[in-house]
Design a protein around this motif. Structure first.
Motif, PDB file in Angstrom:
ATOM      1  N   LEU A   1     -10.321   6.230  -2.816  1.00  0.00           N
ATOM      2  CA  LEU A   1     -10.014   6.842  -1.631  1.00  0.00           C
ATOM      3  C   LEU A   1      -8.873   5.271  -1.239  1.00  0.00           C
ATOM      4  N   TYR A   2      -7.502   5.992  -0.969  1.00  0.00           N
ATOM      5  CA  TYR A   2      -6.309   5.085  -0.958  1.00  0.00           C
ATOM      6  C   TYR A   2      -6.154   5.621   0.943  1.00  0.00           C
ATOM      7  N   ARG A   3      -5.330   4.322   1.434  1.00  0.00           N
ATOM      8  CA  ARG A   3      -4.611   5.000   3.070  1.00  0.00           C
ATOM      9  C   ARG A   3      -3.497   4.681   3.384  1.00  0.00           C
ATOM     10  N   GLU A   4      -2.873   5.575   3.579  1.00  0.00           N
ATOM     11  CA  GLU A   4      -1.735   5.042   4.016  1.00  0.00           C
ATOM     12  C   GLU A   4      -1.681   5.657   5.607  1.00  0.00           C
TER      13      GLU A   4
ATOM     14  N   SER B   1      -0.350  -0.363  16.845  1.00  0.00           N
ATOM     15  CA  SER B   1       0.072   0.631  16.638  1.00  0.00           C
ATOM     16  C   SER B   1      -0.142   2.212  16.787  1.00  0.00           C
ATOM     17  N   ASN B   2       0.574   3.194  17.228  1.00  0.00           N
ATOM     18  CA  ASN B   2       0.450   4.634  17.060  1.00  0.00           C
ATOM     19  C   ASN B   2       0.461   4.991  15.763  1.00  0.00           C
ATOM     20  N   LYS B   3       0.153   4.019  14.562  1.00  0.00           N
ATOM     21  CA  LYS B   3       0.121   4.759  13.704  1.00  0.00           C
ATOM     22  C   LYS B   3      -0.846   5.677  12.886  1.00  0.00           C
ATOM     23  N   ALA B   4      -1.806   6.412  12.655  1.00  0.00           N
ATOM     24  CA  ALA B   4      -2.769   6.301  11.885  1.00  0.00           C
ATOM     25  C   ALA B   4      -3.507   6.113  11.185  1.00  0.00           C
ATOM     26  N   PRO B   5      -4.258   5.374  10.269  1.00  0.00           N
ATOM     27  CA  PRO B   5      -5.062   5.617   9.097  1.00  0.00           C
ATOM     28  C   PRO B   5      -5.572   6.998   8.264  1.00  0.00           C
ATOM     29  N   VAL B   6      -4.860   6.984   7.467  1.00  0.00           N
ATOM     30  CA  VAL B   6      -5.264   8.307   6.470  1.00  0.00           C
ATOM     31  C   VAL B   6      -5.408   7.995   5.432  1.00  0.00           C
ATOM     32  N   TYR B   7      -6.782   8.893   4.867  1.00  0.00           N
ATOM     33  CA  TYR B   7      -7.361   7.670   3.246  1.00  0.00           C
ATOM     34  C   TYR B   7      -6.733   9.300   3.088  1.00  0.00           C
ATOM     35  N   TRP B   8      -6.152   9.562   1.212  1.00  0.00           N
ATOM     36  CA  TRP B   8      -6.040  10.003   0.904  1.00  0.00           C
ATOM     37  C   TRP B   8      -7.273   9.704  -0.733  1.00  0.00           C
ATOM     38  N   ILE B   9      -7.000  11.175  -2.014  1.00  0.00           N
ATOM     39  CA  ILE B   9      -7.606  10.877  -3.281  1.00  0.00           C
ATOM     40  C   ILE B   9      -6.655  10.238  -3.816  1.00  0.00           C
TER      41      ILE B   9
END
Length: 311
Positions: free
Chosen positions: A83-86, A66-74
């Protein structure tokens, strides 16, 4: 007047002019506060879900097409912050790690329960060495937020988790080795991020920073087809008991609809993963998943929620 006396007078005049400028400059530059920690040795440790229950960290992401990027948020859960990931759609003009970090620093999370202290930087670049070390070079304006020491350490781990996740999911790093991140600021080491954390040392993911419970799919705001809806996620307690609840959402009103208990996988290759299949008709829903406290003292322990729509 002799030349020596005149020279002394001129030098005193120059010093008088320069000194206030130096004082003014020192007032503009943030002075590091006491209690500065190093990026590679965060001082904060997150407590487990309950006494006597061990937790693990999130496994490194696997390579995906997939071309989607894993990004973590608080995000907040009970009285703690994790930390949570989208997975986010990203433009393709940068390398995968830079793309993911740019989203983390310049965009908002999909889930309104999450947030980020980072600011959109003027400069951001990344590279990888042959030793599984990711170098991130960012301009100082990325740190223009006033946060406390605990939040500053989480923000640095947010960057480390996002950079390592993006590198691993794009197949740029060797997932069989530990991946470290070195953060430079305007090309230099030893910058004190957020006035709290000294950067420059190779830094790995810190166990305990990631959310104890986290719904992977559906993501916040997702539309899914009418019928069988699959809900998946992970817990940091392999084999641990989880409670789930589904609510129907009508405007600001939320009505309990379904609920039950499930067990997170204990197998090494699926450690902590959970899956739930529900047959749902059209409407707006919110799913809530939480760990079950063995002592029975805490309800909705480390809860995570996701809102989605069935068409």
């Amino acid at each position: 007047m002799n030349k020596t006396a005149a020279g002394r007078r001129i030098r005193r005049s120059v010093l008088f002019v320069v000194l206030p400028a130096a004082l003014a400059l020192s007032g503009c530059v943030a002075t590091p506060q006491p209690g500065i920690t190093n990026a590679d040795t965060p001082s904060h440790t997150v407590p487990g879900p309950a006494a006597g229950v061990a937790t693990t960290s999130a496994p490194l992401e696997s390579t995906q097409a997939s071309n989607k990027a894993p990004v973590y948020w608080i995000g907040r859960s009970n009285d703690n912050v994790f930390l949570y990931r989208e997975f986010r759609d990203v433009p393709e003009e940068d390398n995968p790690i830079t793309r993911a970090l740019r989203v983390m620093m310049s965009q908002k999370p999909l889930d309104p329960d999450f947030f980020t202290p980072w600011q959109n930087p003027k400069m951001l670049a990344t590279s990888i060495s042959g030793k599984n070390v990711i170098t991130v070079d960012v301009s100082a304006d990325a740190f223009n937020s006033n946060v406390d020491a605990d939040m500053a350490e989480r923000a640095i781990q947010q960057l480390v988790y996002t950079a390592t996740a993006a590198g691993a999911s794009a197949g740029l790093t060797d997932t069989g080795q530990q991946i470290q991140v070195v953060v430079l600021v305007d090309g230099h080491t030893d910058y004190v991020a957020f006035n709290r954390v000294r950067l420059g040392s190779p830094t790995s993911r810190s166990a305990g920073m990631v959310a104890p419970v986290w719904i992977i799919d559906p993501q916040e705001g997702t539309e899914v087809a009418d019928g069988a809806v699959k809900i998946s996620g992970r817990s940091t307690v392999p084999g641990g008991k989880l409670h789930w609840e589904l609510l129907r959402v009508d405007g600001t009103s939320k009505t309990p609809y379904l609920n039950g208990d499930i067990t997170a996988a204990a197998d090494a290759d699926k450690s902590g993963l959970f899956n739930l299949a529900l047959n749902l008709g059209p409407g707006n829903y919110e799913v809530r998943v939480s760990q079950m406290d063995p002592a029975g003292k805490v309800k909705d322990l480390n809860v995570d929620t996701r809102g989605f729509t069935v068409r």
